[in-house]
Design an enzyme around this catalytic site. Structure first.
Site, PDB file in Angstrom:
ATOM      1  N   SER A 219       0.849  -1.187   0.000  1.00  9.78           N
ATOM      2  CA  SER A 219       0.000   0.000   0.000  1.00  9.78           C
ATOM      3  C   SER A 219       0.887   1.240   0.000  1.00  9.78           C
ATOM      4  CB  SER A 219      -0.908   0.020   1.228  1.00  9.78           C
ATOM      5  OG  SER A 219      -1.533   1.292   1.346  1.00  9.78           O
TER       6      SER A 219
ATOM      7  N   THR B  29      -1.318  -6.958  -8.749  1.00 10.37           N
ATOM      8  CA  THR B  29      -0.599  -6.000  -7.927  1.00 10.37           C
ATOM      9  C   THR B  29      -1.575  -5.131  -7.140  1.00 10.37           C
ATOM     10  OG1 THR B  29      -0.618  -4.238  -9.586  1.00 10.37           O
ATOM     11  CG2 THR B  29       1.217  -5.797  -9.691  1.00 10.37           C
TER      12      THR B  29
END
EC number: 1.3.5.2
Length: 341
Positions: free
Chosen positions: A172, A242
């Site tokens: 993140s 991803t």
């Protein structure tokens, strides 16, 4: 019907629309108005788990596991909830979620807002869902990056008995320095600690819960090769490719192009597929890949499977296309499989 609903929802603030949609879905489910579909159209084995089909829900939509049953009725082959952290945290200040409809994109800087792992477990225990459930774990914002492993280990231990698999989110862009954990030495140390704990927990609970790691699309080939080497050497069970991208150059001069956060949806499609292809080449079949990023229609899901993914996950595509995207992906995968024969 969804195009009309989307027009109404897109007139609302993005985060308010998010909560409104999930609450409405939950209500409709509880009224028995959603026919529960198993969608065993293309069963597949993933990390030792039997999936009724390879189209899953990505983490981020249901951060606390509050909507598992309703989401489970939409025909997904598996559901991933989270990201969850050891302690509750509010995330970043609002506004922190932005739609970019001209590009079918979404920018978020949510910052792992969640009620904490204990609250999530309570929600899971109340759920009737019997399908494959992934739990995506992260670290609290206040935890120094050098102590990140402690947070992941806490979440792993608490989530273990309640998960079909667990995803380690180190990609993140909205938690300071988190992506540094993708580096060779840091990644190896973290994943080794988690694999050791996994072995202990498997002995205690009498069941093996697979561990996957989720990576970013903003990686060069050398970084991807390093990650592939680490995940193979520590014997991770899977890898998710991803997360969102920090590169917003695809938005050109759009007013939102300067917003901080991760960009998902159609703009991440090519980046995500590039990482997926390189990763598949370097992993050489040693562990399965879940492809996620930019799946806006059925052929996008089929493309990820062709590039080397065993299964796929959707999120932003649901926002733009609605739940019908799941069936569209399954039909495209079935057509692709027939054409390959």
């Amino acid at each position: 019907m969804y195009p009309l609903a989307r027009r109404i929802l897109f007139a609302l603030d993005a985060e308010k629309a998010h909560h409104f949609t999930l609450d409405a879905l939950n209500m409709v489910y509880k009224l028995g108005l959603i026919p529960v579909t198993g969608n065993r159209t293309k069963p597949v084995k993933l990390m030792g788990l039997d999936l009724p089909n390879p189209v899953g829900l990505a983490a981020g939509l249901d951060k606390n596991g509050e909507y598992i049953d309703a989401l489970g009725a939409l025909g997904f082959g598996f559901i991933e909830i989270g990201t969850v952290t050891p302690n509750p945290q509010p995330g970043n200040p609002q506004p922190r979620l932005f739609r970019v409809p001209e590009y079918q994109g979404i920018i978020n800087r949510m910052g792992f807002n969640n009620h904490g792992i204990d609250a999530m477990i309570q929600n899971i225990e109340k759920s009737k869902f019997s399908g494959v459930l992934g739990i995506n774990i992260g670290k609290n914002a206040v935890t120094p990056i050098e102590n990140a492993a402690d947070d992941y280990l806490i979440c792993l231990e608490k989530a273990y008995a309640h998960a079909s698999y667990i995803t380690v989110n180190i990609s993140s862009p909205n938690t300071k320095n988190l992506r540094a954990l993708q580096g060779g030495d840091e990644l190896s140390a973290l994943l080794e600690a988690l694999k050791n704990k996994q072995a202990q927990l498997a002995s205690v609970h009498g069941k093996y819960v697979p561990l996957a790691v989720k990576i970013a699309p903003d990686l060069d080939e050398a970084q991807i090769e390093d990650i592939a080497h680490v995940v193979k050497s520590v014997e991770m069970d899977g890898i998710i490719a991803t997360n969102t991208t920090i590169d917003k150059s695809s938005l050109g001069s759009h007013p939102l192009a300067g917003e901080q956060g991760g960009l998902s949806g159609l703009p991440v499609h090519e980046k995500s597929n590039r990482v997926l292809k390189l990763l598949a080449d370097h992993i050489d079949g040693k562990l399965p890949i879940i492809g996620v990023g930019g799946i806006m229609e059925g052929r996008d899901a089929a493309e990820k499977i062709r590039l080397g993914a065993t299964a796929v996950q959707v999120y932003s595509g649901l926002i733009y296309k609605g739940p019908a995207l799941v069936k569209e992906c399954l039909k495209a995968l079935a057509r692709s499989a027939q054409n390959a024969v």
